[in-house]
Design an enzyme around this catalytic site. Structure first.
Site, PDB file in Angstrom:
ATOM      1  N   ASN A 176      71.663 -58.886 -26.574  1.00 14.56           N
ATOM      2  CA  ASN A 176      72.872 -59.669 -26.844  1.00 14.56           C
ATOM      3  C   ASN A 176      73.949 -58.677 -27.283  1.00 14.56           C
ATOM      4  O   ASN A 176      73.918 -58.191 -28.414  1.00 14.56           O
ATOM      5  CB  ASN A 176      72.567 -60.695 -27.943  1.00 14.56           C
ATOM      6  N   LYS A 220      76.949 -59.196 -27.885  1.00 16.80           N
ATOM      7  CA  LYS A 220      77.952 -59.824 -28.764  1.00 16.80           C
ATOM      8  C   LYS A 220      79.364 -59.414 -28.309  1.00 16.80           C
ATOM      9  O   LYS A 220      79.573 -59.205 -27.120  1.00 16.80           O
ATOM     10  CB  LYS A 220      77.654 -59.480 -30.228  1.00 16.80           C
ATOM     11  N   HIS A 255      73.432 -69.598 -31.091  1.00 17.99           N
ATOM     12  CA  HIS A 255      73.278 -68.391 -31.915  1.00 17.99           C
ATOM     13  C   HIS A 255      73.826 -68.686 -33.313  1.00 17.99           C
ATOM     14  O   HIS A 255      74.825 -69.394 -33.447  1.00 17.99           O
ATOM     15  CB  HIS A 255      74.019 -67.214 -31.276  1.00 17.99           C
ATOM     16  N   GLU A 259      75.563 -67.019 -35.250  1.00 19.37           N
ATOM     17  CA  GLU A 259      76.976 -66.650 -35.447  1.00 19.37           C
ATOM     18  C   GLU A 259      77.882 -67.765 -34.938  1.00 19.37           C
ATOM     19  O   GLU A 259      78.941 -68.025 -35.505  1.00 19.37           O
ATOM     20  CB  GLU A 259      77.252 -65.310 -34.747  1.00 19.37           C
ATOM     21  N   GLU A 268      65.601 -66.332 -34.875  1.00 21.85           N
ATOM     22  CA  GLU A 268      66.400 -65.275 -35.487  1.00 21.85           C
ATOM     23  C   GLU A 268      66.723 -65.666 -36.932  1.00 21.85           C
ATOM     24  O   GLU A 268      67.671 -66.442 -37.171  1.00 21.85           O
ATOM     25  CB  GLU A 268      67.716 -65.093 -34.719  1.00 21.85           C
ATOM     26  N   GLY A 315      71.531 -58.038 -38.088  1.00 28.15           N
ATOM     27  CA  GLY A 315      72.478 -56.973 -38.394  1.00 28.15           C
ATOM     28  C   GLY A 315      72.330 -56.367 -39.778  1.00 28.15           C
ATOM     29  O   GLY A 315      73.215 -55.643 -40.233  1.00 28.15           O
ATOM     30  N   SER A 359      67.480 -57.465 -36.279  1.00 29.92           N
ATOM     31  CA  SER A 359      67.215 -56.071 -36.643  1.00 29.92           C
ATOM     32  C   SER A 359      66.030 -55.446 -35.904  1.00 29.92           C
ATOM     33  O   SER A 359      65.333 -54.592 -36.453  1.00 29.92           O
ATOM     34  CB  SER A 359      67.042 -55.925 -38.162  1.00 29.92           C
ATOM     35  N   GLY A 416      72.361 -55.106 -32.058  1.00 30.39           N
ATOM     36  CA  GLY A 416      72.897 -53.741 -32.140  1.00 30.39           C
ATOM     37  C   GLY A 416      72.161 -52.715 -31.287  1.00 30.39           C
ATOM     38  O   GLY A 416      72.794 -51.896 -30.612  1.00 30.39           O
TER      39      GLY A 416
HETATM   40  P1  13P Z   1      70.730 -57.411 -34.479  1.00 29.22           P
HETATM   41  O1  13P Z   1      69.630 -56.922 -33.553  1.00 29.22           O
HETATM   42  O2  13P Z   1      71.948 -56.558 -34.442  1.00 29.22           O
HETATM   43  O3  13P Z   1      70.194 -57.673 -35.846  1.00 29.22           O
HETATM   44  O4  13P Z   1      71.203 -58.827 -33.891  1.00 29.22           O
HETATM   45  C1  13P Z   1      70.249 -59.777 -33.579  1.00 29.22           C
HETATM   46  C2  13P Z   1      70.919 -60.889 -32.858  1.00 29.22           C
HETATM   47  O5  13P Z   1      71.704 -61.626 -33.425  1.00 29.22           O
HETATM   48  C3  13P Z   1      70.619 -61.047 -31.431  1.00 29.22           C
HETATM   49  O6  13P Z   1      71.107 -62.253 -30.953  1.00 29.22           O
END
Ligand code: 13P
Length: 251
Positions: A12, A14, A100, A102, A170, A176, A214, A236
């Site tokens: 992802n 983002k 998601h 977010e 998640e 993150g 993460s 990330g």
């Molecule tokens: P990270 O791997 O950066 O923690 O993000 C996870 C995520 O939200 C994937 O959708």
């Protein structure tokens, strides 16, 4: 021994990447996947909507799948700034992330909205990756499994099957942050999710359940080997082709 569920490793991206970066990243992933010639796992990248068509073109014939990060529930209409599942499909997507955390946090997306988006994905011929996960406060209150169950019951449309649904667990506090649940905690959450899916789908044993939060090149082998984990949703670390490929390799 053949695994009953083919692992899926999804990146992802983002809101990251301009055209040049994205194409370099896509090429790195596509080259690696071509070279590895995996038959036993699938690799998906989810770029920003603006780059989806270009990335789809760039990974064509590599085996890398492409997905959207969100879609509107409607196919078209007066929804300024939104993108429909049909539009994602038209750009070359096969999957779309819905719900998601977010988006749940930034746009107040409820389970009902997420469910409508998952149904929109089906309408367009896409597989939705339905995201669920508890906040830190919910975890500390001992509510993790109850939250996951409520989110699943509210977000997964009826009639879902292993061919038309992927679920991503998640934990919000793990995204993150560099923090992750322990492997037994991940396994327990996934076992619970699969159990709940037993009453929502006809073939829960075959539905792919991804862990996200993460995941990196160092912890992927252990996290992705946890019981009932069928791959990862990587944020990330999916922006670095070598690390993302290493994660895919370890699945
Ligand atoms: P990270 O791997 O950066 O923690 O993000 C996870 C995520 O939200 C994937 O959708």
């Amino acid at each position: 021994m053949a695994r009953s569920r083919q692992p899926l490793i999804a990146g992802n991206w983002k809101m990251n990447g301009l055209r040049a970066d994205a194409l370099t990243l896509a090429k790195g992933v596509a080259d690696g996947v071509r070279q590895a010639a995996w038959q036993d796992r699938a690799v998906l990248v989810c770029p920003p909507a603006t780059l989806l068509a270009a990335v789809a073109e760039s990974v064509k014939s590599s085996g890398v799948l492409v997905g959207g990060q969100n879609c509107h529930a409607k196919a078209s209409g007066a929804h300024t700034g939104d993108v429909s599942a049909e539009m994602l499909r038209d750009c070359g997507a096969s999957h779309v992330i819905v719900g998601h955390s977010e988006r749940r946090a930034d746009y107040g997306e409820t389970d009902a909205i997420v469910r409508a988006k998952a149904e929109a994905a089906w309408r367009a011929g896409l597989v939705p990756i339905v995201c669920i996960g508890e906040t830190l406060a919910e975890r500390e209150a001992g509510k993790t499994l109850a939250v996951l169950e409520a989110q699943l019951r509210g977000s997964v449309p009826s009639g879902a099957t292993a061919a038309t649904l992927v679920v991503a667990y998640e934990p919000v506090w793990a995204i993150g942050t560099g923090k992750t649940p322990t492997t037994p905690e991940v396994a327990a959450a996934h076992a619970h999710i699969r159990g709940v899916l037993g009453s929502l789908t006809a073939d829960a044993q075959s539905v792919r359940l991804l862990y996200g939060g993460s995941v990196n090149g160092r912890n992927a082998a252990e996290l992705l080997a946890a019981g009932d984990v069928d791959g990862g949703l990587v944020g990330g670390a999916s922006l670095k082709p070598d690390e993302f490929l290493a994660i895919a390799k370890s699945a």
